[in-house]
Design a protein around this motif. Structure first.
Motif, PDB file in Angstrom:
ATOM      1  N   LEU A 130      37.150  44.044   3.440  1.00 25.66           N
ATOM      2  CA  LEU A 130      37.481  43.439   2.150  1.00 25.66           C
ATOM      3  C   LEU A 130      36.484  43.813   1.065  1.00 25.66           C
ATOM      4  N   GLY A 131      36.995  44.027  -0.159  1.00 28.34           N
ATOM      5  CA  GLY A 131      36.139  44.270  -1.312  1.00 28.34           C
ATOM      6  C   GLY A 131      35.612  42.965  -1.896  1.00 28.34           C
ATOM      7  N   ALA A 132      36.374  41.916  -1.762  1.00 23.02           N
ATOM      8  CA  ALA A 132      35.978  40.614  -2.291  1.00 23.02           C
ATOM      9  C   ALA A 132      36.930  39.549  -1.760  1.00 23.02           C
ATOM     10  N   VAL A 133      36.521  38.288  -1.909  1.00 25.97           N
ATOM     11  CA  VAL A 133      37.405  37.153  -1.621  1.00 25.97           C
ATOM     12  C   VAL A 133      37.463  36.297  -2.869  1.00 25.97           C
ATOM     13  N   VAL A 134      38.674  35.922  -3.262  1.00 22.81           N
ATOM     14  CA  VAL A 134      38.839  34.926  -4.312  1.00 22.81           C
ATOM     15  C   VAL A 134      39.342  33.675  -3.611  1.00 22.81           C
ATOM     16  N   GLY A 135      38.663  32.562  -3.845  1.00 22.39           N
ATOM     17  CA  GLY A 135      38.990  31.338  -3.112  1.00 22.39           C
ATOM     18  C   GLY A 135      39.566  30.253  -3.997  1.00 22.39           C
ATOM     19  N   VAL A 136      40.773  29.789  -3.633  1.00 23.78           N
ATOM     20  CA  VAL A 136      41.385  28.609  -4.269  1.00 23.78           C
ATOM     21  C   VAL A 136      41.737  27.671  -3.124  1.00 23.78           C
ATOM     22  N   HIS A 137      40.781  26.865  -2.700  1.00 27.98           N
ATOM     23  CA  HIS A 137      40.956  26.017  -1.519  1.00 27.98           C
ATOM     24  C   HIS A 137      39.986  24.858  -1.632  1.00 27.98           C
ATOM     25  N   SER A 138      39.947  24.009  -0.629  1.00 23.35           N
ATOM     26  CA  SER A 138      39.090  22.824  -0.710  1.00 23.35           C
ATOM     27  C   SER A 138      37.633  23.215  -0.495  1.00 23.35           C
ATOM     28  N   SER A 139      36.724  22.346  -0.965  1.00 22.10           N
ATOM     29  CA  SER A 139      35.301  22.650  -0.791  1.00 22.10           C
ATOM     30  C   SER A 139      34.908  22.547   0.680  1.00 22.10           C
ATOM     31  N   ALA A 140      35.726  21.877   1.500  1.00 23.50           N
ATOM     32  CA  ALA A 140      35.440  21.839   2.939  1.00 23.50           C
ATOM     33  C   ALA A 140      35.547  23.253   3.517  1.00 23.50           C
ATOM     34  N   THR A 141      36.574  24.001   3.110  1.00 23.57           N
ATOM     35  CA  THR A 141      36.709  25.388   3.563  1.00 23.57           C
ATOM     36  C   THR A 141      35.569  26.231   2.998  1.00 23.57           C
ATOM     37  N   PHE A 142      35.217  25.988   1.729  1.00 20.77           N
ATOM     38  CA  PHE A 142      34.120  26.757   1.140  1.00 20.77           C
ATOM     39  C   PHE A 142      32.842  26.589   1.948  1.00 20.77           C
ATOM     40  N   ASP A 143      32.524  25.330   2.317  1.00 19.82           N
ATOM     41  CA  ASP A 143      31.279  25.071   3.044  1.00 19.82           C
ATOM     42  C   ASP A 143      31.231  25.861   4.349  1.00 19.82           C
ATOM     43  N   THR A 144      32.386  26.028   5.011  1.00 21.93           N
ATOM     44  CA  THR A 144      32.433  26.735   6.293  1.00 21.93           C
ATOM     45  C   THR A 144      32.418  28.246   6.111  1.00 21.93           C
ATOM     46  N   VAL A 145      33.166  28.719   5.124  1.00 25.32           N
ATOM     47  CA  VAL A 145      33.341  30.159   4.959  1.00 25.32           C
ATOM     48  C   VAL A 145      32.135  30.805   4.270  1.00 25.32           C
ATOM     49  N   SER A 146      31.403  30.010   3.463  1.00 26.32           N
ATOM     50  CA  SER A 146      30.330  30.605   2.664  1.00 26.32           C
ATOM     51  C   SER A 146      29.230  31.230   3.532  1.00 26.32           C
ATOM     52  N   SER A 147      28.960  30.653   4.715  1.00 28.74           N
ATOM     53  CA  SER A 147      27.880  31.214   5.532  1.00 28.74           C
ATOM     54  C   SER A 147      28.270  32.603   6.044  1.00 28.74           C
ATOM     55  N   TYR A 148      29.564  32.793   6.326  1.00 27.54           N
ATOM     56  CA  TYR A 148      30.023  34.123   6.756  1.00 27.54           C
ATOM     57  C   TYR A 148      29.883  35.122   5.611  1.00 27.54           C
ATOM     58  N   ALA A 149      30.312  34.719   4.406  1.00 28.71           N
ATOM     59  CA  ALA A 149      30.238  35.620   3.256  1.00 28.71           C
ATOM     60  C   ALA A 149      28.783  35.969   2.952  1.00 28.71           C
ATOM     61  N   ARG A 150      27.910  34.967   3.043  1.00 30.15           N
ATOM     62  CA  ARG A 150      26.495  35.188   2.747  1.00 30.15           C
ATOM     63  C   ARG A 150      25.910  36.183   3.740  1.00 30.15           C
ATOM     64  N   ALA A 151      26.206  35.983   5.031  1.00 27.25           N
ATOM     65  CA  ALA A 151      25.632  36.832   6.072  1.00 27.25           C
ATOM     66  C   ALA A 151      26.148  38.259   5.978  1.00 27.25           C
ATOM     67  N   SER A 152      27.415  38.436   5.552  1.00 29.81           N
ATOM     68  CA  SER A 152      27.971  39.785   5.552  1.00 29.81           C
ATOM     69  C   SER A 152      27.901  40.447   4.173  1.00 29.81           C
ATOM     70  N   GLY A 153      27.344  39.744   3.185  1.00 22.02           N
ATOM     71  CA  GLY A 153      27.214  40.338   1.852  1.00 22.02           C
ATOM     72  C   GLY A 153      28.539  40.510   1.130  1.00 22.02           C
ATOM     73  N   LEU A 154      29.549  39.741   1.562  1.00 22.27           N
ATOM     74  CA  LEU A 154      30.878  39.826   0.953  1.00 22.27           C
ATOM     75  C   LEU A 154      30.882  39.065  -0.370  1.00 22.27           C
ATOM     76  N   LEU A 155      31.415  39.691  -1.412  1.00 18.45           N
ATOM     77  CA  LEU A 155      31.513  39.018  -2.713  1.00 18.45           C
ATOM     78  C   LEU A 155      32.565  37.921  -2.621  1.00 18.45           C
TER      79      LEU A 155
END
Lengths: 117, 486
Positions: free
Chosen positions: B203-228
């Motif tokens: 993926l080149g990027a992720v655009v997120g329109v979802h609950s902050s509960a999903t954000f809290d879980t997914v953000s650590s993956y994005a941070r670790a993999s350098g995904l925008l």
């Protein structure tokens, strides 16, 4: 009702049972369990009944049996797409109201029934 | 487009007009997944409960979806478009026959529906490679579960942005391709599907329109993999940028700082009751709402957090009445918000109490109709905005998705802004690398449907906020305020 061939009828009937659907869900999440593993997952049902369910699923080709020494193992297929479509058909078919529900919803017909009964 | 066609027929022992009138009526026999809508007319949003063959991630045996009436010929024919969790079209016809009516439904569905029939969440998109020359961007959103009513409009807005980006030549000569991921309002499902898609597509990027509960879980993956990761939905606003993670959406402070005192002035009330779902964003609304209300001489007389997806509110309504509140701050989300506002309206409470619901936007309001009339909201976009940019945007949106597509809202239109900003930053960076695109985002401006927005040096989106009151058919804009005033 709709005409459909014998094979998809078998699929449709095989899926019209909560236990058989649960067996399929188990096969989707576990790698080739034995008949014993499957029976162990449904302790309330009994081994013979589980075998009967497996036979119906096999006849509909929703699951296939693999011989592994003295065990028989089970996996999904070959008819997975048919199964999914049969589920969908069942879901939409059951979404239509029945004649009984409609009659119960009409106060005057309810009265008529009460009188004639 | 629709690859599966199902035909069902039934005989009903009533004449066609009676059979027709039963459709969509609450309390009657279950018609098409207990479809409920305010008025049986084209454009009306319906909510439906579809039974599932296998239990969902939270153990649920039905999935709540949305449909829309697109055609209505009294006593003859109704056409519904499925919007979520899958797409399709249902045509219902009524024909007189001896002893009653023959009702026939023709259901046309796409392959998405099959994914729900096989147990387990499975991958978000079918197997196989994407086009090698395209930049893949995921839209992570909810097409099912309690936030599921937002997903279709968000997917439409993302598709429109991609079409426009590609018409301009794409990014570095490569087209953008959107892959929509349904997290089913379930954080672990969102993470599993995002990870799987990133592995296959890169993926080149992720655009997120979802609950902050999903954000809290997914953000650590994005941070670790350098995904925008551009999280464009309303959020707590606690930390704006963290490496390649951006919380571009409006903060709770943006939404409440002016709206809370405005509602107190407008109504003359000072006693607030706080109701919300029990996860991070609603908790932030309650905490900050209390602080802002007290700062302006108000007080909180009751507070309740219910589980996400809660649909029964009888005891909450009793509690609100007993509390003596004259104002309600609701941070209920999605279906919970709809179920609450319907009950609130039915109980006649709207006459005495004013409600501020900072996440009441078009997707939610369209299911409420008159039951939502009088609720206030504060967001950076409403489809009622009377600007040239918005009129152009809505014209393109309706041309692409039809007159009855769900109206864009602050939440769902944010996918459009997020993608346009990503494309602009990626062009400026001249590189698809997440860290380089992140740097390029700073200082970007965009004149879009919601007006001029800009990304500050801190990674925060500067935008105007609008105060609006729901009516039976839309929103009436009551005022505008700059963001970042809290």
């Amino acid at each position: 009702m709709i005409d459909h061939d014998h094979e998809s009828d078998l699929v449709f009937r095989a899926l019209n049972d909560a236990t058989r659907r649960a067996v399929l869900a188990l096969l989707a999440s576990e790698h080739e369990p034995t008949a014993g593993d499957i029976a162990a997952a449904f302790p309330a049902i009994g081994r013979t009944a589980v075998s009967a369910h497996l036979r119906i699923l096999r006849d509909a080709q929703l699951v296939s049996e693999i011989r592994d020494g003295k065990h028989r193992r089970y996996r999904l297929g070959p008819n997975r797409a048919d199964a999914a479509i049969a589920f969908l058909r069942q879901i939409y078919e059951q979404s239509l109201p029945t004649d009984q529900e409609t009659a119960a919803d009409r106060p005057e017909s309810g009265l008529r029934e009460a009188k004639s009964g | 487009m629709h690859e599966i066609v199902l035909v069902n027929e039934t005989h009903l022992g009533v004449p066609p007009h009676e059979a027709f009138d039963m459709f969509g009526r609450s309390g009657g026999p279950g018609w098409l997944f207990s479809a409920r809508f305010e008025h049986a007319e084209p454009g009306a949003a319906a909510d439906i409960d579809i039974p599932l063959p296998f239990a969902g991630p939270g153990g649920e045996t039905t999935v709540r979806g949305t449909a829309r009436i697109v055609e209505m010929r009294p006593y003859r024919r109704i056409v519904l478009r499925h919007e979520t969790p899958w797409t399709g079209r249902i045509t219902i016809t009524f024909a007189r026959e001896p002893g009653g009516t023959r009702v026939r439904t023709v259901t046309e569905l796409d392959q998405e529906a099959l994914g729900w029939m096989t147990g387990g969440p499975g991958p978000a998109v079918p197997d196989g490679e994407g086009p090698a020359d395209a930049t893949c961007v995921a839209l992570l959103t909810s097409l099912s579960g309690s936030a599921g009513l937002f997903g279709r409009a968000a997917a439409n807005c993302a598709a429109l942005a991609a079409e426009e980006i590609n018409a301009e030549g794409g990014i570095g000569g490569r087209p953008v391709r959107i892959e929509v991921i349904d997290d089913r309002t379930h954080a672990a499902t969102g993470l599993a599907r995002l990870r799987e898609l990133d592995r296959r597509r890169g993926l080149g990027a992720v655009v997120g329109v979802h609950s902050s509960a999903t954000f809290d879980t997914v953000s650590s993956y994005a941070r670790a993999s350098g995904l925008l990761y551009l999280y464009t939905a309303a959020n707590e606003g606690s930390r704006v940028q963290d490496g390649t993670l951006f919380r571009l959406g409006e903060s709770v402070a943006d939404q409440l700082a002016q709206a809370v005192p405005a509602l107190m002035r407008e109504s003359g009330g000072r006693s607030w009751y706080l109701i919300g779902n029990d996860y991070s964003w609603p908790r932030a609304v309650s905490t900050q709402g209390r602080r802002i209300a007290e700062h302006h001489g108000g007080q909180v007389v009751g507070e309740r957090l219910v589980r996400l997806g809660e649909s029964s509110f009888d005891d909450v309504l009793e509690d609100i009445e007993a509390s003596g509140a004259d104002l309600v701050l609701s941070s209920l989300v999605g279906w919970s918000s709809i179920d609450f506002e319907r009950r609130f309206h039915a109980a006649g409470l709207r006459r005495r109490l004013r409600t501020l619901a900072p996440l009441l936007e078009e997707s939610t309001r369209e299911h409420l109709g008159a039951a939502g009339s009088g609720v206030w909201s504060c967001l950076p976009y409403f489809s009622a905005l009377d600007t040239t940019e918005n009129a152009d945007f809505l014209r393109r949106y309706r041309a692409a998705f039809g007159p009855w597509a769900p109206s864009p809202s602050a939440l769902t239109e944010s996918a459009y802004e997020g993608l346009r900003l990503f494309a602009r930053a990626a062009r400026k960076a001249g590189s698809p690398r997440g860290d380089e695109v992140s740097r390029a985002l700073h200082g970007l401006t965009l004149a879009g449907p919601r007006g001029r927005v800009s990304v500050g040096a801190d990674g925060r989106l500067r935008q105007r906020m609008y105060l609006a009151e729901a009516t039976a058919t839309g929103f009436a804009i009551r005022g505008q305020l700059p963001s970042g005033t809290a």
